[in-house]
Design a protein around this motif. Structure first.
Motif, PDB file in Angstrom:
ATOM      1  N   ASP A  21       0.792  -1.095   0.006  1.00 11.65           N
ATOM      2  CA  ASP A  21       0.047   0.101   0.104  1.00 11.65           C
ATOM      3  C   ASP A  21       0.963   1.171  -0.157  1.00 11.65           C
ATOM      4  OD1 ASP A  21      -2.067  -1.818   2.119  1.00 11.65           O
ATOM      5  OD2 ASP A  21      -2.647  -1.291   0.091  1.00 11.65           O
ATOM      6  N   ALA A  22       2.168   0.960  -0.010  1.00 14.11           N
ATOM      7  CA  ALA A  22       3.095   2.342  -0.058  1.00 14.11           C
ATOM      8  C   ALA A  22       3.026   3.187  -1.060  1.00 14.11           C
ATOM      9  CB  ALA A  22       4.367   1.641   0.172  1.00 14.11           C
ATOM     10  N   ALA A  23       2.738   2.585  -2.260  1.00 18.58           N
ATOM     11  CA  ALA A  23       2.377   3.487  -3.403  1.00 18.58           C
ATOM     12  C   ALA A  23       1.275   4.543  -3.250  1.00 18.58           C
ATOM     13  CB  ALA A  23       2.146   2.921  -4.527  1.00 18.58           C
ATOM     14  N   GLY A  24       0.528   4.457  -2.201  1.00 19.99           N
ATOM     15  CA  GLY A  24      -0.728   5.277  -2.099  1.00 19.99           C
ATOM     16  C   GLY A  24      -0.229   6.455  -1.444  1.00 19.99           C
ATOM     17  N   LEU A  25       0.943   6.485  -0.791  1.00 21.25           N
ATOM     18  CA  LEU A  25       1.259   7.558  -0.103  1.00 21.25           C
ATOM     19  C   LEU A  25       1.996   8.718  -1.047  1.00 21.25           C
ATOM     20  CD1 LEU A  25       2.850   5.979   3.247  1.00 21.25           C
ATOM     21  CD2 LEU A  25       0.540   7.104   2.815  1.00 21.25           C
ATOM     22  N   ILE A  26       2.175   8.166  -2.372  1.00 25.27           N
ATOM     23  CA  ILE A  26       2.998   9.216  -3.287  1.00 25.27           C
ATOM     24  C   ILE A  26       1.745  10.227  -3.678  1.00 25.27           C
ATOM     25  CG2 ILE A  26       3.770   9.815  -5.440  1.00 25.27           C
ATOM     26  CD1 ILE A  26       4.983   6.806  -5.294  1.00 25.27           C
ATOM     27  N   ARG A  27       2.073  11.411  -3.410  1.00 23.54           N
ATOM     28  CA  ARG A  27       1.114  12.647  -3.654  1.00 23.54           C
ATOM     29  C   ARG A  27       0.705  12.799  -5.281  1.00 23.54           C
ATOM     30  NH1 ARG A  27       0.431  16.144   0.319  1.00 23.54           N
ATOM     31  NH2 ARG A  27       1.959  16.475   1.985  1.00 23.54           N
ATOM     32  N   ASN A  28       1.586  12.647  -6.059  1.00 22.61           N
ATOM     33  CA  ASN A  28       1.415  12.724  -7.286  1.00 22.61           C
ATOM     34  C   ASN A  28       2.386  11.933  -8.172  1.00 22.61           C
ATOM     35  OD1 ASN A  28      -0.210  15.142  -7.688  1.00 22.61           O
ATOM     36  ND2 ASN A  28       1.454  16.177  -6.596  1.00 22.61           N
ATOM     37  N   GLU A  29       1.539  10.614  -8.763  1.00 21.94           N
ATOM     38  CA  GLU A  29       2.251   9.825  -9.681  1.00 21.94           C
ATOM     39  C   GLU A  29       2.274  10.328 -11.038  1.00 21.94           C
ATOM     40  OE1 GLU A  29       4.395   6.537 -11.117  1.00 21.94           O
ATOM     41  OE2 GLU A  29       4.141   7.387  -8.852  1.00 21.94           O
ATOM     42  N   PRO A  30       3.180  10.515 -11.574  1.00 21.92           N
ATOM     43  CA  PRO A  30       3.006  11.646 -12.908  1.00 21.92           C
ATOM     44  C   PRO A  30       2.714  10.490 -14.107  1.00 21.92           C
ATOM     45  CG  PRO A  30       5.284  11.367 -12.132  1.00 21.92           C
ATOM     46  CD  PRO A  30       4.729  10.993 -11.093  1.00 21.92           C
ATOM     47  N   VAL A  31       2.185  10.794 -15.181  1.00 19.60           N
ATOM     48  CA  VAL A  31       1.965  10.269 -16.381  1.00 19.60           C
ATOM     49  C   VAL A  31       2.953  10.581 -17.296  1.00 19.60           C
ATOM     50  CG1 VAL A  31       0.489   9.914 -18.230  1.00 19.60           C
ATOM     51  CG2 VAL A  31      -0.612   9.805 -16.226  1.00 19.60           C
ATOM     52  N   GLN A  32       3.514  11.876 -17.189  1.00 19.47           N
ATOM     53  CA  GLN A  32       4.670  12.486 -18.587  1.00 19.47           C
ATOM     54  C   GLN A  32       5.861  11.574 -18.094  1.00 19.47           C
ATOM     55  OE1 GLN A  32       4.447  16.630 -18.334  1.00 19.47           O
ATOM     56  NE2 GLN A  32       2.446  16.897 -19.514  1.00 19.47           N
ATOM     57  N   ALA A  33       6.646  11.740 -19.072  1.00 25.64           N
ATOM     58  CA  ALA A  33       7.739  10.840 -18.941  1.00 25.64           C
ATOM     59  C   ALA A  33       8.964  11.749 -17.986  1.00 25.64           C
ATOM     60  CB  ALA A  33       8.446  10.624 -20.377  1.00 25.64           C
ATOM     61  N   ARG A  34       8.853  12.877 -18.061  1.00 26.05           N
ATOM     62  CA  ARG A  34       9.768  13.638 -17.622  1.00 26.05           C
ATOM     63  C   ARG A  34       9.536  13.721 -16.084  1.00 26.05           C
ATOM     64  NH1 ARG A  34      10.069  20.019 -19.488  1.00 26.05           N
ATOM     65  NH2 ARG A  34      10.798  18.823 -21.159  1.00 26.05           N
ATOM     66  N   SER A  35       8.295  13.883 -15.625  1.00 28.77           N
ATOM     67  CA  SER A  35       7.858  13.607 -14.121  1.00 28.77           C
ATOM     68  C   SER A  35       8.198  12.377 -13.674  1.00 28.77           C
ATOM     69  CB  SER A  35       6.311  14.280 -13.869  1.00 28.77           C
ATOM     70  OG  SER A  35       6.010  15.328 -14.579  1.00 28.77           O
ATOM     71  N   ALA A  36       7.731  11.189 -14.613  1.00 30.72           N
ATOM     72  CA  ALA A  36       8.289   9.984 -14.165  1.00 30.72           C
ATOM     73  C   ALA A  36       9.543   9.610 -13.708  1.00 30.72           C
ATOM     74  CB  ALA A  36       7.656   8.690 -15.151  1.00 30.72           C
ATOM     75  N   ALA A  37      10.411  10.445 -14.637  1.00 30.10           N
ATOM     76  CA  ALA A  37      11.970  10.146 -14.468  1.00 30.10           C
ATOM     77  C   ALA A  37      12.336  10.793 -13.123  1.00 30.10           C
ATOM     78  CB  ALA A  37      12.631  10.918 -15.815  1.00 30.10           C
ATOM     79  N   ARG A  38      11.701  12.076 -12.920  1.00 28.10           N
ATOM     80  CA  ARG A  38      12.082  12.960 -11.772  1.00 28.10           C
ATOM     81  C   ARG A  38      11.819  11.832 -10.469  1.00 28.10           C
ATOM     82  NH1 ARG A  38       8.803  17.008 -12.673  1.00 28.10           N
ATOM     83  NH2 ARG A  38      10.573  18.382 -13.800  1.00 28.10           N
ATOM     84  N   LEU A  39      10.506  11.524 -10.473  1.00 29.79           N
ATOM     85  CA  LEU A  39      10.307  10.407  -9.451  1.00 29.79           C
ATOM     86  C   LEU A  39      11.341   9.314  -9.174  1.00 29.79           C
ATOM     87  CD1 LEU A  39       8.379   9.633  -7.020  1.00 29.79           C
ATOM     88  CD2 LEU A  39       6.981   8.468  -8.821  1.00 29.79           C
ATOM     89  N   THR A  40      11.567   8.732 -10.152  1.00 36.35           N
ATOM     90  CA  THR A  40      12.670   7.688 -10.294  1.00 36.35           C
ATOM     91  C   THR A  40      14.141   8.433  -9.756  1.00 36.35           C
ATOM     92  OG1 THR A  40      11.648   6.664 -12.285  1.00 36.35           O
ATOM     93  CG2 THR A  40      14.051   6.546 -11.710  1.00 36.35           C
ATOM     94  N   ALA A  41      14.326   9.257 -10.181  1.00 35.41           N
ATOM     95  CA  ALA A  41      15.432  10.149  -9.605  1.00 35.41           C
ATOM     96  C   ALA A  41      15.390  10.440  -8.138  1.00 35.41           C
ATOM     97  CB  ALA A  41      15.813  11.482 -10.409  1.00 35.41           C
ATOM     98  N   LEU A  42      14.199  10.532  -7.749  1.00 34.29           N
ATOM     99  CA  LEU A  42      14.081  10.945  -6.127  1.00 34.29           C
ATOM    100  C   LEU A  42      14.322   9.740  -5.342  1.00 34.29           C
ATOM    101  CD1 LEU A  42      10.879  13.569  -5.980  1.00 34.29           C
ATOM    102  CD2 LEU A  42      13.560  13.862  -5.594  1.00 34.29           C
TER     103      LEU A  42
END
Length: 215
Positions: free
Chosen positions: A12-33
């Motif tokens: 259930d941990a993924a539910g704690l992410i505020r914004n799970e982005p669809v755009q590749a750039r935002s997804a890459a930012r989340l991966t980097a974090l």
């Protein structure tokens, strides 16, 4: 708010992410974090990790971190969920490998994948299928239980063994015991103590032998 895209099947941990982005750039930012968090955890442990450390390591602002995670626990749980997802995928691929001719051999292969993850998956030694990932929230199945159920399904489907009513509990018991053994093996030995890891097959046979050999 952007819709959460991470699958909740592992935890259930993924539910704690505020914004799970669809755009590749935002997804890459989340991966980097998460990559940054993993690097920090490898260096100093998860107890001392802060969101400021994650931001600094990722070269991001603290606001960027809080865009996705409400607090440090959410960072840790999300990293643990990612580690669990990655290793579970590797385990299932190994179970399907044709080199395994019976269910016990396939289970030993799964254990080998788990042990290798201690060496190769950043942050896995500290954050994997238990620990922080199960601290909050309380609802949902524990990650160890999910992995056990997944393995039981994979092994019974591939090898046609009987799905004994006690197999899920025996499987989870084996996973918990072997995970603890691996944690001890890597506690002071970066390569993993062979003496401790060598006890794994004995534990597996004792807990699972009667179930994984049955047809």
């Amino acid at each position: 708010m952007i819709e959460t895209q991470q699958a909740p099947s592992r935890s259930d941990a993924a539910g704690l992410i505020r914004n799970e982005p669809v755009q590749a750039r935002s997804a890459a930012r989340l991966t980097a974090l998460l990559d940054a968090a993993a690097a920090v955890v490898d260096e100093i442990g998860y107890e001392r990790l802060t969101t400021a450390m994650v931001a600094e390591r990722a070269g991001a602002s603290i606001g960027t971190v809080y865009r996705y995670f409400p607090d440090r626990i959410a960072v840790l749980q999300s990293l643990a969920a990612r580690n669990a997802d990655r290793v579970t995928a590797r385990i299932l691929a190994d179970v399907a490998d044709e080199r395994h001719h019976d269910a016990m051999a396939a289970f030993h292969g799964a254990v080998a994948v788990l042990v290798d993850a201690f060496r190769s998956e950043p942050g896995f030694a500290s954050l994997r299928f238990g620990d922080v990932i199960d601290l909050r929230p309380a609802e949902g199945s524990p990650a160890y239980s999910v992995l056990a159920e997944t393995l039981v399904e994979a092994l019974t489907a591939r090898f046609g063994i009987a799905a004994h009513k006690d197999l899920p509990v025996a499987m989870e018991s084996a996973i918990v015991a072997l995970d603890a053994l691996a944690a001890r093996a890597f506690a002071r030995d970066a390569g993993g103590s062979a003496a401790f890891l060598g006890q794994g097959p004995k534990i597996s046979s004792q807990l699972l032998g009667e179930y994984l050999s049955a047809r």
